[in-house]
Design a protein around this motif. Structure first.
Motif, PDB file in Angstrom:
ATOM      1  N   ARG A   1       0.837  -1.200   0.000  1.00  0.00           N
ATOM      2  CA  ARG A   1       0.000   0.000   0.000  1.00  0.00           C
ATOM      3  C   ARG A   1       0.867   1.243   0.000  1.00  0.00           C
ATOM      4  NH1 ARG A   1      -4.843  -0.051   4.291  1.00  0.00           N
ATOM      5  NH2 ARG A   1      -3.240  -0.786   5.727  1.00  0.00           N
ATOM      6  N   LEU A   2       2.075   1.123   0.544  1.00  0.00           N
ATOM      7  CA  LEU A   2       2.964   2.286   0.575  1.00  0.00           C
ATOM      8  C   LEU A   2       3.306   2.722  -0.847  1.00  0.00           C
ATOM      9  CD1 LEU A   2       4.562   4.305   2.234  1.00  0.00           C
ATOM     10  CD2 LEU A   2       6.499   2.724   2.178  1.00  0.00           C
ATOM     11  N   ALA A   3       3.565   1.723  -1.717  1.00  0.00           N
ATOM     12  CA  ALA A   3       3.888   2.062  -3.106  1.00  0.00           C
ATOM     13  C   ALA A   3       2.708   2.784  -3.752  1.00  0.00           C
ATOM     14  CB  ALA A   3       4.238   0.799  -3.880  1.00  0.00           C
ATOM     15  N   ARG A   4       1.495   2.290  -3.462  1.00  0.00           N
ATOM     16  CA  ARG A   4       0.308   2.933  -4.010  1.00  0.00           C
ATOM     17  C   ARG A   4       0.207   4.378  -3.511  1.00  0.00           C
ATOM     18  NH1 ARG A   4      -5.377   1.428  -2.586  1.00  0.00           N
ATOM     19  NH2 ARG A   4      -4.478  -0.471  -1.728  1.00  0.00           N
ATOM     20  N   ALA A   5       0.460   4.557  -2.198  1.00  0.00           N
ATOM     21  CA  ALA A   5       0.372   5.902  -1.619  1.00  0.00           C
ATOM     22  C   ALA A   5       1.417   6.830  -2.228  1.00  0.00           C
ATOM     23  CB  ALA A   5       0.535   5.821  -0.106  1.00  0.00           C
ATOM     24  N   ARG A   6       2.597   6.265  -2.550  1.00  0.00           N
ATOM     25  CA  ARG A   6       3.645   7.076  -3.180  1.00  0.00           C
ATOM     26  C   ARG A   6       3.231   7.491  -4.586  1.00  0.00           C
ATOM     27  NH1 ARG A   6       6.827   8.691   0.800  1.00  0.00           N
ATOM     28  NH2 ARG A   6       8.074   7.106   1.824  1.00  0.00           N
ATOM     29  N   ARG A   7       2.574   6.565  -5.319  1.00  0.00           N
ATOM     30  CA  ARG A   7       2.092   6.935  -6.659  1.00  0.00           C
ATOM     31  C   ARG A   7       1.050   8.042  -6.551  1.00  0.00           C
ATOM     32  NH1 ARG A   7       2.528   1.515  -7.605  1.00  0.00           N
ATOM     33  NH2 ARG A   7       0.335   1.062  -7.251  1.00  0.00           N
ATOM     34  N   LEU A   8       0.307   8.020  -5.444  1.00  0.00           N
ATOM     35  CA  LEU A   8      -0.739   9.021  -5.251  1.00  0.00           C
ATOM     36  C   LEU A   8      -0.140  10.433  -5.158  1.00  0.00           C
ATOM     37  CD1 LEU A   8      -3.787   8.749  -5.025  1.00  0.00           C
ATOM     38  CD2 LEU A   8      -3.578   8.715  -2.540  1.00  0.00           C
ATOM     39  N   HIS A   9       1.102  10.563  -4.669  1.00  0.00           N
ATOM     40  CA  HIS A   9       1.759  11.880  -4.631  1.00  0.00           C
ATOM     41  C   HIS A   9       1.607  12.568  -5.983  1.00  0.00           C
ATOM     42  CE1 HIS A   9       3.346  10.754  -0.881  1.00  0.00           C
ATOM     43  NE2 HIS A   9       4.583  10.452  -1.194  1.00  0.00           N
ATOM     44  N   LEU A  10       1.922  11.791  -7.025  1.00  0.00           N
ATOM     45  CA  LEU A  10       1.955  12.360  -8.378  1.00  0.00           C
ATOM     46  C   LEU A  10       0.577  12.813  -8.822  1.00  0.00           C
ATOM     47  CD1 LEU A  10       4.911  11.522  -9.713  1.00  0.00           C
ATOM     48  CD2 LEU A  10       3.345  11.265 -11.652  1.00  0.00           C
ATOM     49  N   TRP A  11      -0.405  11.926  -8.634  1.00  0.00           N
ATOM     50  CA  TRP A  11      -1.764  12.250  -9.066  1.00  0.00           C
ATOM     51  C   TRP A  11      -2.308  13.451  -8.312  1.00  0.00           C
ATOM     52  CZ3 TRP A  11      -2.992  10.533 -13.495  1.00  0.00           C
ATOM     53  CH2 TRP A  11      -2.530   9.285 -13.951  1.00  0.00           C
ATOM     54  N   LEU A  12      -2.056  13.499  -7.005  1.00  0.00           N
ATOM     55  CA  LEU A  12      -2.564  14.616  -6.213  1.00  0.00           C
ATOM     56  C   LEU A  12      -1.873  15.920  -6.611  1.00  0.00           C
ATOM     57  CD1 LEU A  12      -2.957  12.978  -2.685  1.00  0.00           C
ATOM     58  CD2 LEU A  12      -4.758  13.713  -4.257  1.00  0.00           C
ATOM     59  N   ALA A  13      -0.580  15.848  -6.928  1.00  0.00           N
ATOM     60  CA  ALA A  13       0.140  17.050  -7.354  1.00  0.00           C
ATOM     61  C   ALA A  13      -0.460  17.559  -8.666  1.00  0.00           C
ATOM     62  CB  ALA A  13       1.623  16.746  -7.515  1.00  0.00           C
ATOM     63  N   LEU A  14      -0.762  16.617  -9.568  1.00  0.00           N
ATOM     64  CA  LEU A  14      -1.366  16.977 -10.853  1.00  0.00           C
ATOM     65  C   LEU A  14      -2.718  17.646 -10.630  1.00  0.00           C
ATOM     66  CD1 LEU A  14      -0.257  16.376 -13.705  1.00  0.00           C
ATOM     67  CD2 LEU A  14      -2.001  14.593 -13.879  1.00  0.00           C
ATOM     68  N   LEU A  15      -3.521  17.038  -9.763  1.00  0.00           N
ATOM     69  CA  LEU A  15      -4.843  17.583  -9.458  1.00  0.00           C
ATOM     70  C   LEU A  15      -4.717  18.991  -8.885  1.00  0.00           C
ATOM     71  CD1 LEU A  15      -7.890  16.851  -9.296  1.00  0.00           C
ATOM     72  CD2 LEU A  15      -7.490  16.193  -6.920  1.00  0.00           C
ATOM     73  N   MET A  16      -3.703  19.173  -8.032  1.00  0.00           N
ATOM     74  CA  MET A  16      -3.494  20.477  -7.412  1.00  0.00           C
ATOM     75  C   MET A  16      -3.202  21.528  -8.478  1.00  0.00           C
ATOM     76  SD  MET A  16      -0.855  21.409  -4.356  1.00  0.00           S
ATOM     77  CE  MET A  16       0.605  21.547  -5.357  1.00  0.00           C
ATOM     78  N   VAL A  17      -2.367  21.165  -9.450  1.00  0.00           N
ATOM     79  CA  VAL A  17      -2.020  22.116 -10.511  1.00  0.00           C
ATOM     80  C   VAL A  17      -3.262  22.466 -11.333  1.00  0.00           C
ATOM     81  CG1 VAL A  17      -0.724  22.383 -12.645  1.00  0.00           C
ATOM     82  CG2 VAL A  17       0.379  21.404 -10.626  1.00  0.00           C
ATOM     83  N   VAL A  18      -4.069  21.444 -11.661  1.00  0.00           N
ATOM     84  CA  VAL A  18      -5.265  21.682 -12.471  1.00  0.00           C
ATOM     85  C   VAL A  18      -6.236  22.600 -11.732  1.00  0.00           C
ATOM     86  CG1 VAL A  18      -7.315  20.579 -13.439  1.00  0.00           C
ATOM     87  CG2 VAL A  18      -5.064  19.532 -13.747  1.00  0.00           C
ATOM     88  N   ILE A  19      -6.540  22.261 -10.473  1.00  0.00           N
ATOM     89  CA  ILE A  19      -7.487  23.072  -9.701  1.00  0.00           C
ATOM     90  C   ILE A  19      -6.943  24.488  -9.516  1.00  0.00           C
ATOM     91  CG2 ILE A  19      -8.621  23.320  -7.455  1.00  0.00           C
ATOM     92  CD1 ILE A  19      -9.877  21.075  -8.809  1.00  0.00           C
ATOM     93  N   GLY A  20      -5.636  24.585  -9.270  1.00  0.00           N
ATOM     94  CA  GLY A  20      -5.026  25.897  -9.100  1.00  0.00           C
ATOM     95  C   GLY A  20      -5.198  26.746 -10.357  1.00  0.00           C
ATOM     96  N   ALA A  21      -4.968  26.137 -11.527  1.00  0.00           N
ATOM     97  CA  ALA A  21      -5.108  26.873 -12.789  1.00  0.00           C
ATOM     98  C   ALA A  21      -6.554  27.315 -12.980  1.00  0.00           C
ATOM     99  CB  ALA A  21      -4.655  25.989 -13.948  1.00  0.00           C
TER     100      ALA A  21
END
Ligand SMILES: Nc1ncnc2c1ncn2[C@@H]1O[C@H](COP(=O)(O)OP(=O)(O)OP(=O)(O)O)[C@@H](O)[C@H]1O
Ligand SMILES: [Mg+2]
Lengths: 355, 258
Positions: free
Chosen positions: A14-34
């Motif tokens: 699950r840790l690996a999954r949570a680490r992959r989530l970093h990327l997706w959440l960062a992407l989401l943050m950029v989209v919402i921010g824009a």
């Protein structure tokens, strides 16, 4: 006939999954921010502004003012405050080994609030020299001081012979919260009409006061607190087994707790100073993340920062657009969105406990 | 060696341990027995460095109060009498938390520890959904993974176990005691608080019998586990028998008279 050797398929991490989530959440943050840069009452379009810049033309005056002096600092503040609140929540929950703990509960937010309110109401009465010295940072500094003072008081009350009792700390937090709340009430009583309007808006939570100068007071504190928090993952994982077992595992428990408390005071104090009482981010964000990718704090603290930032900016967009051209205090939006999620979590927990 | 000298412990207003001395040798399983409230858990907590106390505890010759938490964690693992877990970690994640102190834990160490305690099939289940006995074994797996091999680079390592078999069925009691036995036979040290006198007689080399916050007797299993001494410690008359073939002592509860 059962096999004597207990073999099992290699487990997925699950840790690996949570680490992959970093990327997706960062992407989401950029989209919402824009998206949030494009949302607002004046109808200024950031894409059009970019296109002008790309063609080598200067920005129109309104474009420059709206984008650079209003929306951009507001976006930055939303991201910072959201991250600070969500990470503070995750830290407190790890520290108190209780998924429902929150800086609001142990009186840290109330302490920060008392500091900020005192600064708003009594700020004018400061000796002139001091007032000039503190300048626009007065509210931020007072809130940080309030958060630190209440955290320090809690820590002194709850710690005997170098050991912190979590239950004493929770109970003392409730008492301290009530006391600081009462003192804040006295301040409100002392306030004049203008100050009262400031206080009401501030108390409901809002990002509308965002400016680069306010950000300059809070951003460094929040950055340091978030960076320090991200190193506490292992310690908080071990602490979920209790303080004694965490020490057996090799965690320097007292120093880990002290660092966690300082991070919470810094992040919460600085966030409350600029935005007032914004609730539920600290409880809802870590909960959703635990459901999605497990409770491992090494990933949770980082994901909480990313998702908290995104959620608060999204909530701010809702707050700005729902009663446009006026705007709702963002604390109302996070409460309306957050409270049902919180209740749903409680119901689910209840079900899990029952069976 | 694991030695405690003149341990005095006060909890609240109770003096729980009075001037207690204790020794355990590597290569042996040392049992701590005695009635409820006699100070077994308190003694073990002093040995693991949990509580401020009077006296001195040395582990392989080093005063444990001078060691940092991570140094202690590399030398000994502690299984408490009851364990808690605040968040829904899986069994495997729980065991991996035990590896926190290690810079580069051995590949698959956590899974091996789970297999050793018969839990590999439950690796991905949240610990809180396991049965009581399974949870006890999961925490034992965490301790085994933390300690690693029974002998470190230059000194033996230690397992401090507080009632490791209290929640287990008879087959798993034997399995866990065998894990402790094997650890000692490989050169490590084991200190286990035990209520089951028969298992103690089968697996322990020496016994410290606690009563009223002090050791009433300590020595080899055969020396301590006599009708007389046990009767004095537990406050009831017991007759110690011997199983015919291997000659290890056993106790029939039927022999008790109030
Ligand atoms: N926190 C505490 N404050 C005061 N007294 C305590 C505390 N903890 C334990 N005691 C007392 O210390 C004594 C020894 O307790 P301890 O837990 O060491 O017993 P034990 O031998 O492990 O018993 P058991 O077989 O029930 O586990 C008991 O009388 C107990 O009531
Ligand atoms: Mg006990």
């Amino acid at each position: 006939m059962a096999s004597l050797i207990d073999v099992a398929p290699a487990p997925r991490s699950r840790l690996a999954r949570a680490r992959r989530l970093h990327l997706w959440l960062a992407l989401l943050m950029v989209v919402i921010g824009a998206l949030s840069l494009g949302a607002g009452a004046t109808g200024v379009d950031p894409l059009a502004a970019l296109w002008r810049l790309a063609r080598g033309l200067p920005l129109e005056r309104t474009e420059a003012v709206v984008l650079l002096d209003i929306r951009l600092p507001r976006l930055a503040m939303g991201l910072l405050v959201g991250a600070a609140l969500a990470v503070s929540g995750a830290l407190m929950q790890g520290l108190f080994r209780n998924p429902l703990a929150d800086p609001g509960i142990v009186g840290v937010s109330a302490g920060a609030g008392l500091g900020a309110i005192s600064a708003i109401v009594l700020g004018g009465a400061l000796p002139a020299g001091l007032a000039v010295l503190a300048g626009p940072h007065l509210v931020a500094l007072a809130a940080f001081a309030g958060a630190l003072a209440s955290t320090w008081a809690l820590y002194r009350i709850a710690t005997r012979q170098g050991r912190t009792s979590v239950s004493t700390m929770l109970l003392a937090g409730i008492a301290l919260g009530a006391l600081t709340g009462a003192l804040s009430g006295v301040m409100v009583y002392l306030a004049d009409d203008n100050q009262l309007r400031d206080l009401t808006f501030w108390g409901l939570g809002s990002l509308s006061g965002a400016s680069w100068s306010r950000l300059a007071a809070s951003a460094p504190i929040i950055f340091v607190a978030l960076a320090a928090a991200s190193t506490l993952g292992r310690a908080l994982n071990a602490l979920s087994l209790g303080e004694a077992t965490a020490a057996h595992i090799g965690i320097p428990v007292q120093s880990a707790k002290r660092r966690a408390i300082l991070c919470v005071a810094g992040a919460t104090g600085a966030a409350v100073a600029v935005s007032g009482g914004i609730g539920f981010i600290g409880i809802v964000v870590p909960h959703l993340l635990r459901l999605a990718s497990g409770p491992d704090h090494r990933a949770l603290l980082i994901n909480a920062g990313l998702l908290g930032a995104t959620l608060l900016v999204a909530a701010d967009m809702v707050a700005r657009s729902i009663v446009s051209p006026s705007e709702l205090p963002i604390g109302i939006v996070t409460a309306v969105l957050g409270a049902p999620v919180f209740l749903w979590i409680l119901l689910k927990r209840h079900g899990a406990d029952a069976c | 060696m694991l030695s405690a000298r003149n341990i005095t412990l006060t909890l609240g207003h109770n003096t729980v341990l009075h001037d207690t001395c204790f020794d355990a040798a590597p290569g042996e399983v040392t049992a701590i027995c005695g009635p409820n409230g006699s100070g077994k858990t308190s003694l073990l907590r002093c040995l693991s460095g949990d509580l401020p106390h009077g006296g001195r505890v040395t582990l392989n010759g080093e005063d444990i109060s001078t060691l940092e938490p991570w140094q202690l964690a590399a030398r000994r693992g502690v299984l408490p009498q009851a364990s808690q877990l605040a968040f829904p970690f899986t069994t495997l994640e729980l065991v991996e938390i035990g590896l926190s102190h290690a810079r580069a834990p051995a590949e698959g160490a956590a899974l091996r520890a789970l297999a050793r305690t018969g839990l590999a099939h439950h690796a991905e289940r949240p610990v809180n959904t396991l049965s009581g006995g399974q949870q006890q074994r999961a925490h034992l797996a965490r301790v085994l993974a933390q300690v690693g091999s029974p002998v470190g680079p230059d000194s033996p390592r230690w397992l401090l176990l507080d009632e490791p078999v209290s929640a287990l069925d008879i087959a798993h009691q034997l399995q866990v005691m065998q894990i402790a036995r094997d650890f000692a036979d490989a050169g490590g040290g084991v200190v286990a608080v035990m209520h089951d006198l028969n298992l103690t007689a089968m697996f322990a080399d020496s016994v410290t019998l606690m009563a009223g916050g002090r050791p009433l007797a300590s020595g080899t299993t055969a020396d301590v586990m006599t009708s007389d001494t046990l009767g004095k410690a537990y406050g009831c008359t017991l007759r110690v028998g011997s199983a015919p073939p291997p000659g290890t002592p056993f106790v029939l509860p039927q022999t008790a008279t109030a």
